[in-house]
Design an enzyme around this catalytic site. Structure first.
Site, PDB file in Angstrom:
ATOM      1  N   HIS A   1       2.168  -4.971   5.717  1.00  0.00           N
ATOM      2  CA  HIS A   1       1.062  -5.182   4.780  1.00  0.00           C
ATOM      3  C   HIS A   1       0.108  -4.011   4.932  1.00  0.00           C
ATOM      4  O   HIS A   1      -0.108  -3.533   6.043  1.00  0.00           O
ATOM      5  CB  HIS A   1       0.302  -6.475   5.105  1.00  0.00           C
ATOM      6  CG  HIS A   1      -1.028  -6.567   4.402  1.00  0.00           C
ATOM      7  ND1 HIS A   1      -1.144  -7.064   3.123  1.00  0.00           N
ATOM      8  CD2 HIS A   1      -2.277  -6.162   4.770  1.00  0.00           C
ATOM      9  CE1 HIS A   1      -2.419  -6.971   2.739  1.00  0.00           C
ATOM     10  NE2 HIS A   1      -3.121  -6.437   3.723  1.00  0.00           N
TER      11      HIS A   1
ATOM     12  N   TYR B   1      -4.455 -14.542   2.598  1.00  0.00           N
ATOM     13  CA  TYR B   1      -3.855 -14.207   1.297  1.00  0.00           C
ATOM     14  C   TYR B   1      -4.454 -15.019   0.144  1.00  0.00           C
ATOM     15  O   TYR B   1      -3.817 -15.154  -0.898  1.00  0.00           O
ATOM     16  CB  TYR B   1      -2.341 -14.415   1.352  1.00  0.00           C
ATOM     17  CG  TYR B   1      -1.589 -13.268   1.999  1.00  0.00           C
ATOM     18  CD1 TYR B   1      -1.506 -12.019   1.373  1.00  0.00           C
ATOM     19  CD2 TYR B   1      -0.938 -13.423   3.216  1.00  0.00           C
ATOM     20  CE1 TYR B   1      -0.807 -10.970   1.950  1.00  0.00           C
ATOM     21  CE2 TYR B   1      -0.228 -12.373   3.801  1.00  0.00           C
ATOM     22  CZ  TYR B   1      -0.169 -11.150   3.159  1.00  0.00           C
ATOM     23  OH  TYR B   1       0.535 -10.108   3.720  1.00  0.00           O
TER      24      TYR B   1
ATOM     25  N   LYS C   1       4.819  -7.343   9.826  1.00  0.00           N
ATOM     26  CA  LYS C   1       5.132  -8.738   9.469  1.00  0.00           C
ATOM     27  C   LYS C   1       6.188  -9.342  10.406  1.00  0.00           C
ATOM     28  O   LYS C   1       6.806  -8.632  11.203  1.00  0.00           O
ATOM     29  CB  LYS C   1       5.587  -8.767   8.000  1.00  0.00           C
ATOM     30  CG  LYS C   1       4.487  -8.371   7.006  1.00  0.00           C
ATOM     31  CD  LYS C   1       4.927  -8.590   5.556  1.00  0.00           C
ATOM     32  CE  LYS C   1       3.813  -8.280   4.572  1.00  0.00           C
ATOM     33  NZ  LYS C   1       4.198  -8.584   3.161  1.00  0.00           N
TER      34      LYS C   1
ATOM     35  N   ASN D   1       9.140  -7.743   3.624  1.00  0.00           N
ATOM     36  CA  ASN D   1       9.014  -6.314   3.349  1.00  0.00           C
ATOM     37  C   ASN D   1       8.238  -5.577   4.444  1.00  0.00           C
ATOM     38  O   ASN D   1       7.665  -4.523   4.209  1.00  0.00           O
ATOM     39  CB  ASN D   1       8.430  -6.080   1.947  1.00  0.00           C
ATOM     40  CG  ASN D   1       7.046  -6.681   1.795  1.00  0.00           C
ATOM     41  OD1 ASN D   1       6.495  -7.261   2.727  1.00  0.00           O
ATOM     42  ND2 ASN D   1       6.464  -6.519   0.619  1.00  0.00           N
TER      43      ASN D   1
ATOM     44  N   GLU E   1     -10.524  -7.181   5.129  1.00  0.00           N
ATOM     45  CA  GLU E   1      -9.333  -7.525   5.924  1.00  0.00           C
ATOM     46  C   GLU E   1      -9.495  -7.103   7.387  1.00  0.00           C
ATOM     47  O   GLU E   1      -9.026  -7.805   8.287  1.00  0.00           O
ATOM     48  CB  GLU E   1      -8.087  -6.890   5.297  1.00  0.00           C
ATOM     49  CG  GLU E   1      -7.731  -7.544   3.959  1.00  0.00           C
ATOM     50  CD  GLU E   1      -6.525  -6.919   3.289  1.00  0.00           C
ATOM     51  OE1 GLU E   1      -6.124  -7.435   2.228  1.00  0.00           O
ATOM     52  OE2 GLU E   1      -5.983  -5.912   3.796  1.00  0.00           O
TER      53      GLU E   1
END
Ligand code: IDP
Ligand code: MG
Length: 140
Positions: free
Chosen positions: A117, A51, A11, A114, A128
């Protein structure tokens, strides 16, 4: 168990801190092979589409803003049991609850930032991976 592929994203908080190599080393030390990888700057529309499953959750807007705030590294990882293995290596969604030694415990800044993913099922992994990669870009 069988050989599986899973989608991973490093990320924007990972690219900002220049720790993508450290994270990739953890994947490789744990037997996950990086069989496709690309650095991209997602548009807001792409983040929203990726998302979309979370569109009714209260954090959707912030999540899409964050994921389109800087470059990310999208990757396909392959190993025995890759989907669950990567989820274990990543740690819990909230870095404060992530087990010691996991990527999110080591590097996660907050529940938003965080660091990684990872796909959560065989079905989402296939969707994905196809979102980001053509078959010819995946070299196992
Ligand atoms: P996961 O990334 O561990 O699979 P998901 O529930 O799929 O977690 O949520 C997707 C992402 O949305 C999380 O990684 C996190 O960045 C963000 N998120 C999830 N729950 C919350 C929350 O309660 N507050 C803020 N952000 C959240
Ligand atoms: Mg998820």
């Amino acid at each position: 168990m069988s050989i599986e592929r899973t989608l991973s994203i490093l990320k924007p908080d990972a690219t900002a801190r220049n720790i993508t190599g450290k994270i990739n080393a953890i994947f490789e030390e744990n037997g996950l092979r990086i069989i496709a990888q690309r650095r991209v700057f997602l548009t807001r529309a792409e983040a929203e589409r990726f998302y979309i499953i979370h569109k009714d959750r209260p954090f959707y807007t912030d999540l899409c803003t964050f994921m389109s705030s800087g470059p990310v590294v999208v990757q396909a990882l392959e190993s025995e049991n890759a989907i669950a293995k990567n989820r274990t290596i990543m740690g819990a969604t909230n870095p404060r609850e992530a087990a010691a030694g996991t990527i999110r415990a080591l590097f996660g800044l907050s529940i938003d930032q965080n660091t990684v993913h990872g796909s959560d099922s065989a079905e989402t992994a296939a969707q994905e991976i196809a979102f980001f990669f053509r078959e010819t870009e995946i070299v196992g």
